[in-house]
Design a protein around this motif. Sequence first.
Motif, PDB file in Angstrom:
ATOM      1  N   ARG A  43       0.832  -1.200   0.000  1.00  9.84           N
ATOM      2  CA  ARG A  43       0.000   0.000   0.000  1.00  9.84           C
ATOM      3  C   ARG A  43       0.867   1.251   0.000  1.00  9.84           C
ATOM      4  N   ALA A  44       1.973   1.195   0.713  1.00 10.92           N
ATOM      5  CA  ALA A  44       2.869   2.351   0.766  1.00 10.92           C
ATOM      6  C   ALA A  44       3.485   2.624  -0.602  1.00 10.92           C
ATOM      7  N   LEU A  45       3.926   1.581  -1.294  1.00 11.56           N
ATOM      8  CA  LEU A  45       4.553   1.756  -2.602  1.00 11.56           C
ATOM      9  C   LEU A  45       3.555   2.272  -3.637  1.00 11.56           C
ATOM     10  N   ALA A  46       2.345   1.712  -3.618  1.00 12.36           N
ATOM     11  CA  ALA A  46       1.318   2.163  -4.559  1.00 12.36           C
ATOM     12  C   ALA A  46       0.936   3.614  -4.286  1.00 12.36           C
ATOM     13  N   THR A  47       0.789   3.964  -3.027  1.00 17.60           N
ATOM     14  CA  THR A  47       0.455   5.337  -2.642  1.00 17.60           C
ATOM     15  C   THR A  47       1.581   6.288  -3.001  1.00 17.60           C
ATOM     16  N   CYS A  48       2.801   5.815  -2.876  1.00 11.69           N
ATOM     17  CA  CYS A  48       3.966   6.609  -3.231  1.00 11.69           C
ATOM     18  C   CYS A  48       3.929   7.010  -4.710  1.00 11.69           C
ATOM     19  N   VAL A  49       3.577   6.073  -5.565  1.00 13.16           N
ATOM     20  CA  VAL A  49       3.482   6.359  -7.002  1.00 13.16           C
ATOM     21  C   VAL A  49       2.450   7.452  -7.260  1.00 13.16           C
ATOM     22  N   ALA A  50       1.310   7.353  -6.580  1.00 16.97           N
ATOM     23  CA  ALA A  50       0.245   8.344  -6.768  1.00 16.97           C
ATOM     24  C   ALA A  50       0.664   9.722  -6.265  1.00 16.97           C
ATOM     25  N   ALA A  51       1.418   9.760  -5.195  1.00 16.22           N
ATOM     26  CA  ALA A  51       1.843  11.046  -4.637  1.00 16.22           C
ATOM     27  C   ALA A  51       2.929  11.704  -5.477  1.00 16.22           C
ATOM     28  N   ILE A  52       3.834  10.902  -6.033  1.00 14.83           N
ATOM     29  CA  ILE A  52       4.949  11.446  -6.797  1.00 14.83           C
ATOM     30  C   ILE A  52       4.493  11.965  -8.164  1.00 14.83           C
ATOM     31  N   LEU A  53       3.439  11.404  -8.719  1.00 14.97           N
ATOM     32  CA  LEU A  53       2.983  11.797 -10.054  1.00 14.97           C
ATOM     33  C   LEU A  53       2.762  13.310 -10.204  1.00 14.97           C
ATOM     34  N   PRO A  54       1.954  13.952  -9.345  1.00  9.05           N
ATOM     35  CA  PRO A  54       1.770  15.407  -9.511  1.00  9.05           C
ATOM     36  C   PRO A  54       3.037  16.207  -9.227  1.00  9.05           C
ATOM     37  N   LEU A  55       3.912  15.683  -8.380  1.00  7.47           N
ATOM     38  CA  LEU A  55       5.175  16.379  -8.112  1.00  7.47           C
ATOM     39  C   LEU A  55       6.044  16.394  -9.365  1.00  7.47           C
ATOM     40  N   CYS A  56       6.078  15.265 -10.066  1.00  6.48           N
ATOM     41  CA  CYS A  56       6.833  15.188 -11.318  1.00  6.48           C
ATOM     42  C   CYS A  56       6.219  16.084 -12.385  1.00  6.48           C
ATOM     43  N   LEU A  57       4.906  16.131 -12.426  1.00  8.75           N
ATOM     44  CA  LEU A  57       4.228  16.969 -13.416  1.00  8.75           C
ATOM     45  C   LEU A  57       4.606  18.438 -13.223  1.00  8.75           C
ATOM     46  N   LEU A  58       4.564  18.908 -11.986  1.00  8.41           N
ATOM     47  CA  LEU A  58       4.908  20.300 -11.710  1.00  8.41           C
ATOM     48  C   LEU A  58       6.387  20.577 -11.974  1.00  8.41           C
ATOM     49  N   SER A  59       7.254  19.693 -11.496  1.00  7.32           N
ATOM     50  CA  SER A  59       8.696  19.875 -11.704  1.00  7.32           C
ATOM     51  C   SER A  59       9.045  19.851 -13.188  1.00  7.32           C
ATOM     52  N   ALA A  60       8.401  18.963 -13.945  1.00  8.66           N
ATOM     53  CA  ALA A  60       8.649  18.881 -15.385  1.00  8.66           C
ATOM     54  C   ALA A  60       8.203  20.159 -16.089  1.00  8.66           C
ATOM     55  N   ALA A  61       7.072  20.702 -15.677  1.00  6.82           N
ATOM     56  CA  ALA A  61       6.578  21.939 -16.283  1.00  6.82           C
ATOM     57  C   ALA A  61       7.568  23.080 -16.064  1.00  6.82           C
ATOM     58  N   ILE A  62       8.107  23.174 -14.868  1.00  5.16           N
ATOM     59  CA  ILE A  62       9.084  24.222 -14.564  1.00  5.16           C
ATOM     60  C   ILE A  62      10.360  24.003 -15.368  1.00  5.16           C
ATOM     61  N   SER A  63      10.797  22.760 -15.473  1.00  5.96           N
ATOM     62  CA  SER A  63      12.013  22.443 -16.233  1.00  5.96           C
ATOM     63  C   SER A  63      11.856  22.795 -17.701  1.00  5.96           C
ATOM     64  N   LEU A  64      10.701  22.459 -18.281  1.00 10.30           N
ATOM     65  CA  LEU A  64      10.454  22.761 -19.695  1.00 10.30           C
ATOM     66  C   LEU A  64      10.346  24.263 -19.932  1.00 10.30           C
ATOM     67  N   TRP A  65       9.844  24.956 -18.952  1.00 13.69           N
ATOM     68  CA  TRP A  65       9.731  26.410 -19.060  1.00 13.69           C
ATOM     69  C   TRP A  65      11.107  27.070 -19.035  1.00 13.69           C
ATOM     70  N   ARG A  66      11.982  26.521 -18.193  1.00 11.28           N
ATOM     71  CA  ARG A  66      13.303  27.126 -18.041  1.00 11.28           C
ATOM     72  C   ARG A  66      14.300  26.691 -19.104  1.00 11.28           C
ATOM     73  N   GLN A  67      14.071  25.491 -19.693  1.00  8.73           N
ATOM     74  CA  GLN A  67      15.034  24.990 -20.678  1.00  8.73           C
ATOM     75  C   GLN A  67      14.335  24.102 -21.696  1.00  8.73           C
ATOM     76  N   PRO A  68      14.538  24.326 -23.007  1.00 10.05           N
ATOM     77  CA  PRO A  68      13.903  23.482 -24.032  1.00 10.05           C
ATOM     78  C   PRO A  68      14.454  22.059 -23.991  1.00 10.05           C
ATOM     79  N   LEU A  69      13.675  21.125 -24.523  1.00  7.71           N
ATOM     80  CA  LEU A  69      14.043  19.710 -24.496  1.00  7.71           C
ATOM     81  C   LEU A  69      14.064  19.138 -25.908  1.00  7.71           C
ATOM     82  N   ASP A  70      15.029  18.281 -26.171  1.00  3.33           N
ATOM     83  CA  ASP A  70      15.082  17.538 -27.433  1.00  3.33           C
ATOM     84  C   ASP A  70      14.114  16.359 -27.318  1.00  3.33           C
ATOM     85  N   TRP A  71      12.912  16.506 -27.884  1.00  2.26           N
ATOM     86  CA  TRP A  71      11.877  15.485 -27.732  1.00  2.26           C
ATOM     87  C   TRP A  71      12.230  14.197 -28.469  1.00  2.26           C
ATOM     88  N   ILE A  72      13.011  14.293 -29.523  1.00  2.04           N
ATOM     89  CA  ILE A  72      13.433  13.085 -30.233  1.00  2.04           C
ATOM     90  C   ILE A  72      14.323  12.244 -29.323  1.00  2.04           C
TER      91      ILE A  72
END
Length: 218
Positions: A43-72
């Motif tokens: 239960r802890a591991l499954a809950t961990c995945v759910a909690a980390i998902l929005p954190l990654c989404l926000l961090s990724a948005a900030i990273s993409l805003w600050r620096q472009p990414l080679d999508w290929i």
Amino acid sequence: MTDRMKYALSGAAAGAVNGLFGGGGGMVLAPALTGWCHMEQKRALATCVAAILPLCLLSAAISLWRQPLDWIQALPYLLGGLGGGFVGGRLFQKVSNLWLRRIFACFLLYGGVRLLPLAVGFSTGILSAWGVGGGTLLLLCMTLLLGVDQRTAQTINLLYFLPTAGMGLLSHGKGGLLEKPVLRSAIPAGLIAAALAAWLSFSVDTELLRRPFGVYLL
């Protein structure tokens, strides 16, 4: 200290690590939930995945805003993570954590040595769907074996976790493994910490960022 406060502090710590290093928050949150908050491991591991998902989404948005990414360059890892997340979610309640780590650590090593980003993304995607450190392994593999620079690797890792976690959560939710009280406390605190840490990471020289990341892994 109340359970609610423990969940919030655990989420904040995970968010700070995730935002600063572009991953690794699960390595903080999962042990905190099992050891400090005394949750059952699955239960802890499954809950961990759910909690980390929005954190990654926000961090990724900030990273993409600050620096472009080679999508290929990023695409093979994202596709591999999508497939790995699906498989990992299906296997979650059928395979022990120990054997999963052994099997897919071998797959990860093979993919890294043969320079196969898709294989690396797939194998770490399975581990990430289980909440057992797949993102951290992906970061190491990209920077040490595949020659991806630190900043790009962090952004790719944050993005890769989104489809990986999404596929894993389909199974975790159906299995009733998500602890909603934990998510209600951990996610808001984690988002604040992740935003601050992600913004701070772009104020730090890449070479300097490698040092605390190495210390963190130890």
